[in-house]
Design a protein around this motif. Structure first.
Motif, PDB file in Angstrom:
ATOM      1  N   VAL A  92       0.840  -1.202   0.000  1.00  0.00           N
ATOM      2  CA  VAL A  92       0.000   0.000   0.000  1.00  0.00           C
ATOM      3  C   VAL A  92       0.874   1.250   0.000  1.00  0.00           C
ATOM      4  CG1 VAL A  92      -1.693   1.315   1.345  1.00  0.00           C
ATOM      5  CG2 VAL A  92      -1.950  -1.146   1.080  1.00  0.00           C
ATOM      6  N   ALA A  93       1.957   1.202   0.785  1.00  0.00           N
ATOM      7  CA  ALA A  93       2.816   2.376   0.905  1.00  0.00           C
ATOM      8  C   ALA A  93       3.579   2.688  -0.380  1.00  0.00           C
ATOM      9  CB  ALA A  93       3.805   2.170   2.054  1.00  0.00           C
ATOM     10  N   PHE A  94       3.895   1.674  -1.199  1.00  0.00           N
ATOM     11  CA  PHE A  94       4.686   1.900  -2.412  1.00  0.00           C
ATOM     12  C   PHE A  94       3.858   1.854  -3.698  1.00  0.00           C
ATOM     13  CE2 PHE A  94       8.706   0.124  -0.200  1.00  0.00           C
ATOM     14  CZ  PHE A  94       8.918   1.338   0.407  1.00  0.00           C
ATOM     15  N   ALA A  95       2.796   1.063  -3.736  1.00  0.00           N
ATOM     16  CA  ALA A  95       2.023   0.921  -4.977  1.00  0.00           C
ATOM     17  C   ALA A  95       1.230   2.186  -5.294  1.00  0.00           C
ATOM     18  CB  ALA A  95       1.096  -0.282  -4.895  1.00  0.00           C
ATOM     19  N   ILE A  96       0.670   2.815  -4.285  1.00  0.00           N
ATOM     20  CA  ILE A  96      -0.115   4.035  -4.535  1.00  0.00           C
ATOM     21  C   ILE A  96       0.768   5.168  -5.052  1.00  0.00           C
ATOM     22  CG2 ILE A  96      -1.540   5.811  -3.451  1.00  0.00           C
ATOM     23  CD1 ILE A  96      -2.790   3.558  -1.776  1.00  0.00           C
ATOM     24  N   PRO A  97       1.919   5.453  -4.433  1.00  0.00           N
ATOM     25  CA  PRO A  97       2.799   6.467  -5.028  1.00  0.00           C
ATOM     26  C   PRO A  97       3.308   6.068  -6.418  1.00  0.00           C
ATOM     27  CG  PRO A  97       3.393   6.130  -2.745  1.00  0.00           C
ATOM     28  CD  PRO A  97       2.394   5.072  -3.094  1.00  0.00           C
ATOM     29  N   GLY A  98       3.538   4.767  -6.640  1.00  0.00           N
ATOM     30  CA  GLY A  98       3.950   4.313  -7.973  1.00  0.00           C
ATOM     31  C   GLY A  98       2.864   4.569  -9.009  1.00  0.00           C
ATOM     32  N   LEU A  99       1.626   4.325  -8.626  1.00  0.00           N
ATOM     33  CA  LEU A  99       0.494   4.597  -9.518  1.00  0.00           C
ATOM     34  C   LEU A  99       0.407   6.092  -9.814  1.00  0.00           C
ATOM     35  CD1 LEU A  99      -2.673   2.844  -9.788  1.00  0.00           C
ATOM     36  CD2 LEU A  99      -3.008   5.166  -9.038  1.00  0.00           C
ATOM     37  N   ILE A 100       0.597   6.912  -8.811  1.00  0.00           N
ATOM     38  CA  ILE A 100       0.529   8.371  -9.010  1.00  0.00           C
ATOM     39  C   ILE A 100       1.676   8.847  -9.895  1.00  0.00           C
ATOM     40  CG2 ILE A 100       0.712  10.588  -7.808  1.00  0.00           C
ATOM     41  CD1 ILE A 100      -0.833   9.240  -5.481  1.00  0.00           C
ATOM     42  N   LEU A 101       2.879   8.307  -9.685  1.00  0.00           N
ATOM     43  CA  LEU A 101       4.012   8.680 -10.545  1.00  0.00           C
ATOM     44  C   LEU A 101       3.779   8.246 -11.989  1.00  0.00           C
ATOM     45  CD1 LEU A 101       7.095   7.987  -8.260  1.00  0.00           C
ATOM     46  CD2 LEU A 101       6.239  10.189  -9.065  1.00  0.00           C
ATOM     47  N   GLY A 102       3.188   7.064 -12.187  1.00  0.00           N
ATOM     48  CA  GLY A 102       2.849   6.626 -13.541  1.00  0.00           C
ATOM     49  C   GLY A 102       1.847   7.567 -14.196  1.00  0.00           C
ATOM     50  N   ALA A 103       0.878   8.052 -13.427  1.00  0.00           N
ATOM     51  CA  ALA A 103      -0.109   9.000 -13.960  1.00  0.00           C
ATOM     52  C   ALA A 103       0.550  10.326 -14.323  1.00  0.00           C
ATOM     53  CB  ALA A 103      -1.225   9.226 -12.940  1.00  0.00           C
ATOM     54  N   ILE A 104       1.504  10.774 -13.514  1.00  0.00           N
ATOM     55  CA  ILE A 104       2.203  12.027 -13.818  1.00  0.00           C
ATOM     56  C   ILE A 104       3.017  11.893 -15.095  1.00  0.00           C
ATOM     57  CG2 ILE A 104       4.044  13.563 -13.011  1.00  0.00           C
ATOM     58  CD1 ILE A 104       2.924  13.102 -10.162  1.00  0.00           C
ATOM     59  N   VAL A 105       3.698  10.742 -15.248  1.00  0.00           N
ATOM     60  CA  VAL A 105       4.489  10.509 -16.469  1.00  0.00           C
ATOM     61  C   VAL A 105       3.596  10.517 -17.705  1.00  0.00           C
ATOM     62  CG1 VAL A 105       5.847   8.766 -17.702  1.00  0.00           C
ATOM     63  CG2 VAL A 105       6.381   9.302 -15.338  1.00  0.00           C
ATOM     64  N   VAL A 106       2.444   9.849 -17.638  1.00  0.00           N
ATOM     65  CA  VAL A 106       1.566   9.805 -18.806  1.00  0.00           C
ATOM     66  C   VAL A 106       0.963  11.175 -19.094  1.00  0.00           C
ATOM     67  CG1 VAL A 106      -0.634   9.119 -17.767  1.00  0.00           C
ATOM     68  CG2 VAL A 106      -0.067   8.317 -20.025  1.00  0.00           C
ATOM     69  N   LEU A 107       0.715  11.982 -18.067  1.00  0.00           N
ATOM     70  CA  LEU A 107       0.211  13.336 -18.313  1.00  0.00           C
ATOM     71  C   LEU A 107       1.265  14.197 -19.006  1.00  0.00           C
ATOM     72  CD1 LEU A 107      -1.779  14.062 -15.046  1.00  0.00           C
ATOM     73  CD2 LEU A 107      -2.689  13.752 -17.355  1.00  0.00           C
ATOM     74  N   ILE A 108       2.534  14.026 -18.636  1.00  0.00           N
ATOM     75  CA  ILE A 108       3.612  14.757 -19.307  1.00  0.00           C
ATOM     76  C   ILE A 108       3.726  14.325 -20.759  1.00  0.00           C
ATOM     77  CG2 ILE A 108       6.122  15.047 -19.378  1.00  0.00           C
ATOM     78  CD1 ILE A 108       6.031  14.905 -16.270  1.00  0.00           C
ATOM     79  N   LEU A 109       3.658  13.013 -21.001  1.00  0.00           N
ATOM     80  CA  LEU A 109       3.722  12.520 -22.384  1.00  0.00           C
ATOM     81  C   LEU A 109       2.510  12.970 -23.197  1.00  0.00           C
ATOM     82  CD1 LEU A 109       5.073   8.904 -21.804  1.00  0.00           C
ATOM     83  CD2 LEU A 109       6.311  10.878 -22.712  1.00  0.00           C
ATOM     84  N   ASP A 110       1.350  13.020 -22.557  1.00  0.00           N
ATOM     85  CA  ASP A 110       0.152  13.482 -23.252  1.00  0.00           C
ATOM     86  C   ASP A 110       0.283  14.954 -23.630  1.00  0.00           C
ATOM     87  OD1 ASP A 110      -2.558  12.998 -24.190  1.00  0.00           O
ATOM     88  OD2 ASP A 110      -3.171  14.358 -22.586  1.00  0.00           O
TER      89      ASP A 110
END
Length: 130
Positions: A92-110
């Protein structure tokens, strides 16, 4: 004359890329002499390669889970907690921040794909249906 054969439509080389087509504002030009209604005129559209959000976010969550595995099974043993409970906490402590970082990366690419968008003029064909 070339000896190359055309590729079948469903081959990986001809697979359509994930593209987003957005109609631009403006009045379409009527097609003269085509016999088509005036609403089916030539239009200007924007074409861009848009990244898919789910794979990036899933990859971030999976990387967070892998980090949780490493932390849970390589750390010191605590007699009051099982390794599985430690794994659950760190997942829980690492997967949620990983999911958020993945969303930030895709927003930058978008955002980058919006800047690289191309414009094209399209016309409806006889086989277009709405």
């Amino acid at each position: 004359m070339s000896s190359e054969k055309p590729l079948p439509e469903n081959s990986p080389e001809n697979a359509p890329e994930h593209r987003e087509v957005t109609e631009l504002q403006g009045t379409p030009e009527p097609l003269e002499g085509t016999g088509r209604p005036e609403g089916t005129a030539r239009r200007e559209v924007t074409i861009r390669r848009a990244p898919r959000f789910i794979p990036f976010m899933a990859l971030g969550a999976v990387l967070g889970f892998i980090a949780a595995l490493v932390v849970a099974y390589t750390g010191p043993v605590d007699p009051t907690l099982t390794r599985e409970s430690v794994l659950g906490f760190f997942t829980v402590a690492f997967a949620i921040p990983g999911l958020i970082l993945g969303a930030i990366v895709v927003l930058i690419l978008d955002r980058r794909s919006v800047r690289r968008a191309q414009r094209a003029h399209v016309r409806p064909t006889d086989d277009d249906t709405r």
